[in-house]
Design an enzyme around this catalytic site. Structure first.
Site, short mmCIF file in Angstrom:
data_model
loop_
_atom_site.label_atom_id
_atom_site.label_comp_id
_atom_site.label_asym_id
_atom_site.label_seq_id
_atom_site.Cartn_x
_atom_site.Cartn_y
_atom_site.Cartn_z
CG ASN A 10 -3.17 -0.76 6.50
OD1 ASN A 10 -4.38 -0.74 6.69
ND2 ASN A 10 -2.38 0.27 6.75
CE LYS A 12 -2.40 2.37 3.83
NZ LYS A 12 -1.46 3.42 3.51
CG HIS A 95 -0.79 3.32 9.44
ND1 HIS A 95 -0.88 4.45 8.68
CD2 HIS A 95 -0.31 2.34 8.64
CE1 HIS A 95 -0.49 4.16 7.44
NE2 HIS A 95 -0.13 2.89 7.40
CD GLU A 97 -2.45 6.05 5.80
OE1 GLU A 97 -3.39 5.28 6.06
OE2 GLU A 97 -1.66 5.86 4.86
CD GLU A 167 3.64 0.89 7.46
OE1 GLU A 167 3.36 0.06 6.58
OE2 GLU A 167 2.82 1.70 7.89
N GLY A 173 2.53 4.68 0.31
CA GLY A 173 1.61 5.06 -0.74
C GLY A 173 2.21 5.97 -1.80
CB SER A 212 5.97 1.74 -1.98
OG SER A 212 5.27 2.97 -1.84
P1 PGA Z 1 1.62 1.16 0.97
O1 PGA Z 1 1.04 1.33 2.45
O2 PGA Z 1 2.04 -0.26 0.82
O3 PGA Z 1 0.47 1.52 0.07
O4 PGA Z 1 2.76 2.10 0.84
C1 PGA Z 1 1.65 0.71 3.54
C2 PGA Z 1 0.95 1.09 4.80
O5 PGA Z 1 0.50 2.25 4.91
O6 PGA Z 1 0.80 0.27 5.73
#
Ligand code: PGA
Length: 253
Positions: A10, A12, A95, A97, A167, A173, A212
């Site tokens: 991803n 983003k 997601h 976000e 997640e 993140g 992460s």
């Molecule tokens: P991350 O993001 O691996 O940076 O924690 C995962 C995601 O948001 O899909």
């Protein structure tokens, strides 16, 4: 029971044409295990380039969002047919976000999953609890409340073509990863919940862990019985690190 492993990147709102080039150079060389798929979810403007650049049979591309309508006056939005036309096979939906920054609720997310399935796109459907929800022992209730509207709308048969990404919001993140045991326990709960609707579907649906995941922790996470892959943010922008994760995933055969 055979189950496909999937490692999805991803990106983003990150990356560039240059990164498409660097990543494809690294990934096209990889030995990817049998029954395992790598999916690179790039920002939509890079889909066309990514589909030319990634030549490995086991690598596909995906988008990060779609509009649930077929076409019309929806300025700035992208339809399923546009994503298909530019080669996307997968799409991230729900997601955290999108849920928290853009206010997407469970009903809209269900409509998006439905639209994706009808268009032949595989949804990477994201669920997960916040830190306070976990502290209050609400994780299972939250996951059920996120999954149920999708299951109800698309039905058990169509759900066989869905991929779920668990997640935990507090792990995205942040560098905080769920321990392999904690992630396994939650994945097992999701599979058990799905089995109440249909045991065959539950056994087949790939459950990805996200939050992460990196080159250092992927092996222990992916070794868990109910963790079938990963949805990777930060580490998916680094060709060497992401390659390590792709090599660690192994589908069951
Ligand atoms: P991350 O993001 O691996 O940076 O924690 C995962 C995601 O948001 O899909």
């Amino acid at each position: 029971m055979t189950r496909q492993a999937i490692v999805a990147a991803n990106w983003k709102m990150n990356g560039s044409l240059d990164l498409v080039g660097q990543m494809s150079t690294a990934l096209n060389e990889l030995t990817i295990a049998e029954n395992t798929k790598v999916v690179v979810c790039v920002p939509a403007p890079y889909l066309a380039a990514a589909n030319v650049a990634f030549t490995h049979d086991a690598i596909g591309t995906g988008a990060q969002n779609l509009n649930e309508n077929e076409s019309g006056a929806f300025t700035g939005e992208l339809s399923t047919s546009m994503l298909r036309e530019f080669g996307a096979e997968y799409v991230i939906i729900g997601h955290s976000e999108r849920r928290s920054i853009y206010g997407e609720g469970d009903a809209l997310i269900a409509a998006k999953v439905d639209a994706a399935l009808k268009a032949g796109l595989t949804p990477l459907f994201c669920v997960g609890e916040s830190e306070s929800e976990r502290e209050n022992n609400e994780t299972e209730a939250v996951l059920e409340s996120q999954i149920k509207p999708v299951l109800d709308l698309v039905g058990v048969e169509a759900f066989k073509n869905v991929v779920i990404a668990y997640e935990p919001v507090w792990a995205i993140g942040t560098g905080k990863t769920a321990s392999p045991e904690m992630a396994q326990e939650t994945h097992a709960f999701i599979r058990k919940y799905l089995a109440e609707a249909d045991a065959d579907m539950a056994a087949k649906v790939p459950l990805l862990y996200g939050g992460s995941m990196n080159a250092g922790n992927c092996e222990n996470l992916l070794a868990q019985a109910d963790i079938d892959g990963g949805l990777v943010g930060g580490a998916s922008l680094k060709p060497e690190d992401f390659s390590v994760i792709c090599k660690a995933a192994k589908g069951s055969i």
